[in-house]
Scaffold this motif. Structure first.
Motif, PDB file in Angstrom:
ATOM      1  N   VAL A 103      27.416 -26.947 -42.167  1.00 59.26           N
ATOM      2  CA  VAL A 103      27.355 -27.869 -43.306  1.00 59.26           C
ATOM      3  C   VAL A 103      27.121 -27.133 -44.625  1.00 59.26           C
ATOM      4  CG1 VAL A 103      26.048 -29.782 -44.329  1.00 59.26           C
ATOM      5  CG2 VAL A 103      26.581 -29.794 -41.889  1.00 59.26           C
ATOM      6  N   MET A 104      26.185 -26.173 -44.623  1.00 61.36           N
ATOM      7  CA  MET A 104      25.775 -25.511 -45.857  1.00 61.36           C
ATOM      8  C   MET A 104      26.587 -24.257 -46.151  1.00 61.36           C
ATOM      9  SD  MET A 104      21.640 -25.856 -45.252  1.00 61.36           S
ATOM     10  CE  MET A 104      21.213 -25.021 -46.774  1.00 61.36           C
ATOM     11  N   GLY A 105      27.097 -23.597 -45.127  1.00 63.25           N
ATOM     12  CA  GLY A 105      27.755 -22.313 -45.313  1.00 63.25           C
ATOM     13  C   GLY A 105      26.732 -21.196 -45.324  1.00 63.25           C
ATOM     14  N   PRO A 106      27.158 -19.962 -45.026  1.00 59.36           N
ATOM     15  CA  PRO A 106      26.200 -18.849 -44.915  1.00 59.36           C
ATOM     16  C   PRO A 106      25.484 -18.522 -46.219  1.00 59.36           C
ATOM     17  CG  PRO A 106      28.465 -18.061 -44.775  1.00 59.36           C
ATOM     18  CD  PRO A 106      28.533 -19.543 -44.697  1.00 59.36           C
ATOM     19  N   GLN A 107      26.171 -18.638 -47.370  1.00 58.58           N
ATOM     20  CA  GLN A 107      25.519 -18.280 -48.636  1.00 58.58           C
ATOM     21  C   GLN A 107      24.313 -19.165 -48.912  1.00 58.58           C
ATOM     22  OE1 GLN A 107      29.172 -18.183 -51.246  1.00 58.58           O
ATOM     23  NE2 GLN A 107      28.159 -16.378 -52.046  1.00 58.58           N
ATOM     24  N   LEU A 108      24.514 -20.481 -48.842  1.00 59.68           N
ATOM     25  CA  LEU A 108      23.422 -21.407 -49.137  1.00 59.68           C
ATOM     26  C   LEU A 108      22.325 -21.321 -48.086  1.00 59.68           C
ATOM     27  CD1 LEU A 108      22.407 -23.514 -51.075  1.00 59.68           C
ATOM     28  CD2 LEU A 108      23.681 -25.268 -49.804  1.00 59.68           C
ATOM     29  N   LEU A 109      22.709 -21.146 -46.811  1.00 63.66           N
ATOM     30  CA  LEU A 109      21.716 -21.075 -45.744  1.00 63.66           C
ATOM     31  C   LEU A 109      20.831 -19.844 -45.883  1.00 63.66           C
ATOM     32  CD1 LEU A 109      20.591 -22.253 -43.136  1.00 63.66           C
ATOM     33  CD2 LEU A 109      22.344 -21.018 -41.861  1.00 63.66           C
ATOM     34  N   TYR A 110      21.437 -18.687 -46.157  1.00 60.26           N
ATOM     35  CA  TYR A 110      20.632 -17.473 -46.317  1.00 60.26           C
ATOM     36  C   TYR A 110      19.840 -17.483 -47.621  1.00 60.26           C
ATOM     37  CZ  TYR A 110      22.409 -15.234 -42.128  1.00 60.26           C
ATOM     38  OH  TYR A 110      22.669 -14.935 -40.813  1.00 60.26           O
ATOM     39  N   THR A 111      20.339 -18.192 -48.624  1.00 57.08           N
ATOM     40  CA  THR A 111      19.546 -18.389 -49.845  1.00 57.08           C
ATOM     41  C   THR A 111      18.284 -19.180 -49.523  1.00 57.08           C
ATOM     42  OG1 THR A 111      21.521 -18.357 -51.254  1.00 57.08           O
ATOM     43  CG2 THR A 111      19.545 -19.378 -52.167  1.00 57.08           C
ATOM     44  N   MET A 112      18.421 -20.193 -48.677  1.00 60.96           N
ATOM     45  CA  MET A 112      17.255 -20.984 -48.255  1.00 60.96           C
ATOM     46  C   MET A 112      16.261 -20.114 -47.485  1.00 60.96           C
ATOM     47  SD  MET A 112      17.174 -24.424 -45.891  1.00 60.96           S
ATOM     48  CE  MET A 112      17.432 -23.509 -44.352  1.00 60.96           C
ATOM     49  N   PHE A 113      16.765 -19.291 -46.571  1.00 65.09           N
ATOM     50  CA  PHE A 113      15.881 -18.395 -45.836  1.00 65.09           C
ATOM     51  C   PHE A 113      15.160 -17.430 -46.782  1.00 65.09           C
ATOM     52  CE2 PHE A 113      18.692 -18.864 -41.824  1.00 65.09           C
ATOM     53  CZ  PHE A 113      17.912 -19.923 -41.382  1.00 65.09           C
ATOM     54  N   GLY A 114      15.883 -16.902 -47.770  1.00 64.04           N
ATOM     55  CA  GLY A 114      15.270 -15.997 -48.744  1.00 64.04           C
ATOM     56  C   GLY A 114      14.177 -16.676 -49.537  1.00 64.04           C
ATOM     57  N   ALA A 115      14.414 -17.940 -49.934  1.00 64.46           N
ATOM     58  CA  ALA A 115      13.399 -18.684 -50.685  1.00 64.46           C
ATOM     59  C   ALA A 115      12.150 -18.897 -49.837  1.00 64.46           C
ATOM     60  CB  ALA A 115      13.971 -20.026 -51.134  1.00 64.46           C
ATOM     61  N   ILE A 116      12.336 -19.175 -48.553  1.00 65.83           N
ATOM     62  CA  ILE A 116      11.185 -19.341 -47.655  1.00 65.83           C
ATOM     63  C   ILE A 116      10.398 -18.038 -47.542  1.00 65.83           C
ATOM     64  CG2 ILE A 116      10.515 -19.752 -45.251  1.00 65.83           C
ATOM     65  CD1 ILE A 116      12.864 -21.761 -45.102  1.00 65.83           C
ATOM     66  N   CYS A 117      11.100 -16.905 -47.471  1.00 66.23           N
ATOM     67  CA  CYS A 117      10.414 -15.607 -47.403  1.00 66.23           C
ATOM     68  C   CYS A 117       9.621 -15.330 -48.678  1.00 66.23           C
ATOM     69  CB  CYS A 117      11.427 -14.492 -47.159  1.00 66.23           C
ATOM     70  SG  CYS A 117      12.179 -14.535 -45.518  1.00 66.23           S
ATOM     71  N   LEU A 118      10.168 -15.689 -49.839  1.00 70.25           N
ATOM     72  CA  LEU A 118       9.428 -15.527 -51.097  1.00 70.25           C
ATOM     73  C   LEU A 118       8.203 -16.441 -51.121  1.00 70.25           C
ATOM     74  CD1 LEU A 118      12.282 -15.221 -53.758  1.00 70.25           C
ATOM     75  CD2 LEU A 118      10.763 -13.412 -52.912  1.00 70.25           C
ATOM     76  N   ASN A 119       8.342 -17.653 -50.582  1.00 72.37           N
ATOM     77  CA  ASN A 119       7.166 -18.521 -50.441  1.00 72.37           C
ATOM     78  C   ASN A 119       6.122 -17.870 -49.540  1.00 72.37           C
ATOM     79  OD1 ASN A 119       7.633 -20.844 -52.023  1.00 72.37           O
ATOM     80  ND2 ASN A 119       9.153 -21.581 -50.564  1.00 72.37           N
ATOM     81  N   GLY A 120       6.596 -17.130 -48.523  1.00 70.83           N
ATOM     82  CA  GLY A 120       5.683 -16.400 -47.660  1.00 70.83           C
ATOM     83  C   GLY A 120       4.887 -15.355 -48.423  1.00 70.83           C
TER      84      GLY A 120
END
Length: 468
Positions: A421-438
Motif C-alpha cells: 500500500v505504502m511502497g518501500p520509500q514511505l514504509l522505510y521513512t516510517m521506520f526511520g522516524a520510529i528509530c529517531l523517536n527511539g
C-alpha cells in the motif's frame, strides 16, 4: 533496618577492591544462554524447510497454512511470556528454566513425528510456550547472578547465543532439499540442547535475589558464595537487604504495574520493546532475501551474510557494554538504524533505474542489522531486568515481553500489506522516524546502569516519596 544495613556496608569497606572472579559465575550464565540459542534456532528452523514441510504434510501452495506454521509459534510465545513472571516467582529461576525446556522437547518431538498440519501446529504452539517463558527468565537470571562489573558483558551473551541459534538452524537446514524428510531431523536436533538445559540447571546456582525475596537468606548466602566467592558474600547480602522494604511477598497485580509507584519503569520497559519491534528489524530480515536476490546472491548466502553481520554486531556489543554503557549503545544503535533507512529510501527511489541503487540497498540493510545488533537488540532485555525492582522484576519482565511478542506479531502480519500500500520509500521513512523517536526516548528516559548494583539502580529509580 536500613540504617543497620548501611552500617554493615561501612564495615565492609575494608574488603578488597578487586572484582569477584568470573570463573565462579560464568558457567551458570553459559548454561542459561542455552535458552537464547533455542530461541534463535526455533525462530529460524522452519524458514528453509517450509516448502518441504508443506509438501510432505499435504498443504503445499496453501500460503495461509504456511503462515500458521510460523505464526502459531508466536501465539504460544505470547502466552508463555504472560506466564513467565508468575512461574519464575513461584518455583524459582532454575525450575523455570526446566519447565520451559519441557514444552520445547515435547513440541519439537511432536513436529518431528507428525503426519499432518494439525500435529505440526500443536508442536509449534508448544515450542512457542517454551520460547515465551525462556528469554525473560534468562534475562532475570543472568542479571541476578552476574557481578555488577560484567553484568552488561554477560547480558550480551544472550544476543550472541540467539545469533548462533539462527545460524545453526540455517546450516542444519541446508540439506533439506537434497535429503527427503530432513526437516524432521531439524526438529529432533533441537531437543538435544533443551534436554541439556534441563539437566545442567540441576547443578547451577539459584538466584540469591529470589531466595532472599522468599525469606531464605541463609540459602542466598550459600548461592552468593558459589557465584562471587566467599570474600564478597557479606557485602552482596548487605546490598540485597538494603533494598528490602518488607513488602517482597506482597502480591503484584497488573493494575500495580500499570498505575502503581513503579509504573514509570514499566512504561519505559514496554515502550523500549515496542520501539525495538516497530523499528522494522523483522521486516528487514524478511526483505533481505529479496534484496540480495536482486543483485544475484542466493537466499542461503543472503541469510548467511545477515547472520554474520548480526553476530559481529553482537560481539562488539559484548566488548563495549560494560565500557561505554547501555545508554550510549542504545543511542548510537537507534541513530545508526535511522541513517540506514535513509539509504533504503534513496535506493528505493532509484531501484528501477540504476544497479548502484541495489548495492546501496544491500549496504543500508546490513548497516541496519549491524546497528540493531550493537544496541537495540541486546540492551533492552538486559536493561529492563536491571531497572525493575526485585519485588516486581519477574512479573514486569513478563508484561514487557508480552508487549514485545504483540508488536512482533503485528509487524510480521502487516509488513507485506504496508509495503504493497505504502511502497518501500514511505514504509522505510516510517521506520526511520520510529528509530529517531527511539533516540529521543532513550535520551529522555533511560538512565545509565553500567557498574551499578541492582540495589543502587532500584533506589535511584524509586519515586521521591519512597526514596528515604
Amino acid at each position: 533496618m536500613i540504617r543497620s544495613v548501611l552500617g554493615l556496608l561501612q564495615d565492609d569497606m575494608v574488603q578488597e577492591l578487586t572484582h569477584p572472579p568470573l570463573i565462579n559465575s560464568l558457567p551458570h550464565v553459559v548454561v542459561a544462554t542455552i535458552v537464547s540459542f533455542l530461541f534463535g534456532y526455533h525462530l529460524g528452523v522452519v524458514n528453509e524447510p517450509l516448502e518441504s514441510i508443506s509438501y510432505d504434510l499435504g498443504f503445499n501452495g496453501n500460503s495461509l497454512a504456511e503462515g500458521f506454521v510460523v505464526s502459531t509459534c508466536l501465539g504460544g510465545a505470547f502466552i508463555g511470556s504472560l506466564l513467565s513472571g508468575w512461574i519464575a516467582d513461584g518455583v524459582g529461576r532454575r525450575r523455570a528454566f526446566q519447565l520451559c525446556a519441557m514444552p520445547m522437547v515435547v513440541g519439537a518431538a511432536c513436529s518431528a513425528t507428525t503426519s499432518n498440519l494439525g500435529g505440526m501446529l500443536l508442536g509449534r504452539f508448544l515450542v512457542g510456550i517454551g520460547l515465551g517463558i525462556g528469554p525473560s527468565v534468562a534475562s532475570l537470571y543472568i542479571t541476578e547472578v552476574s557481578p555488577p562489573s560484567v553484568r552488561g558483558t554477560y547480558g550480551s551473551f544472550i544476543q550472541i547465543s540467539t545469533c548462533l541459534g539462527l545460524l545453526g538452524s540455517l546450516l542444519i537446514g541446508i540439506p533439506v532439499k537434497s535429503i527427503p524428510g530432513w526437516w524432521r531431523m531439524c526438529f529432533w536436533l533441537s531437543t538435544i540442547p533443551a534436554i541439556v538445559l534441563a539437566i545442567a540447571m540441576m547443578f547451577c546456582a539459584e538466584s540469591p535475589h529470589w531466595l532472599c525475596k522468599s525469606g531464605r537468606n541463609a540459602e542466598a548466602e550459600v548461592e552468593f558464595r558459589k557465584l562471587l566467592g566467599a570474600a564478597h558474600v557479606r557485602s552482596a547480602m548487605a546490598e540485597l537487604l538494603k533494598s528490602n522494604r518488607g513488602d517482597e511477598n506482597d502480591t503484584v497485580t497488573i493494575s500495580e504495574l500499570l498505575c502503581g509507584r513503579h509504573s514509570r519503569v514499566v512504561f519505559i520497559g514496554s515502550t523500549l520493546f515496542a520501539l525495538q519491534q516497530l523499528s522494522g528489524i523483522n521486516a528487514v530480515f524478511y526483505f533481505s532475501s529479496t534484496v540480495f536476490r536482486s543483485v544475484g546472491v542466493s537466499p542461503n548466502l543472503a541469510n548467511a551474510f545477515v547472520g554474520i553481520v548480526n553476530l559481529l554486531g553482537s560481539i562488539i556489543a559484548l566488548l563495549l557494554m560494560d565500557k561505554l554503557g547501555r545508554r550510549v549503545l542504545l543511542l548510537w544503535s537507534f541513530f545508526g538504524m535511522a541513517i540506514s533507512t535513509v539509504f533504503q529510501v534513496v535506493a528505493a527511489g532509484l531501484f528501477a533505474s540504476t544497479s548502484g541503487a541495489l548495492y546501496l540497498s544491500v549496504g543500508g540493510m546490513l548497516m541496519f542489522v549491524f546497528s540493531f545488533a550493537v544496541g537495540a537488540g541486546p540492551v533492552p532485555g538486559l536493561l529492563l531486568s536491571e531497572i525493575f525492582p526485585s519485588r516486581i522484576r519477574a512479573k514486569a519482565m513478563a508484561f514487557c515481553m508480552s508487549v514485545h511478542w504483540v508488536f512482533n506479531f503485528i509487524v510480521g502480519l502487516l509488513f507485506l500489506r504496508l509495503l504493497e500500500v505504502m511502497g518501500p520509500q514511505l514504509l522505510y521513512t516510517m521506520f526511520g522516524a520510529i528509530c529517531l523517536n527511539g533516540v529521543m526516548f532513550v535520551k529522555k528516559h533511560i538512565m545509565e546502569t553500567k557498574g551499578k548494583s541492582l540495589q543502587e539502580i532500584e533506589i535511584a529509580l524509586l519515586p521521591q516519596e519512597y526514596n528515604i
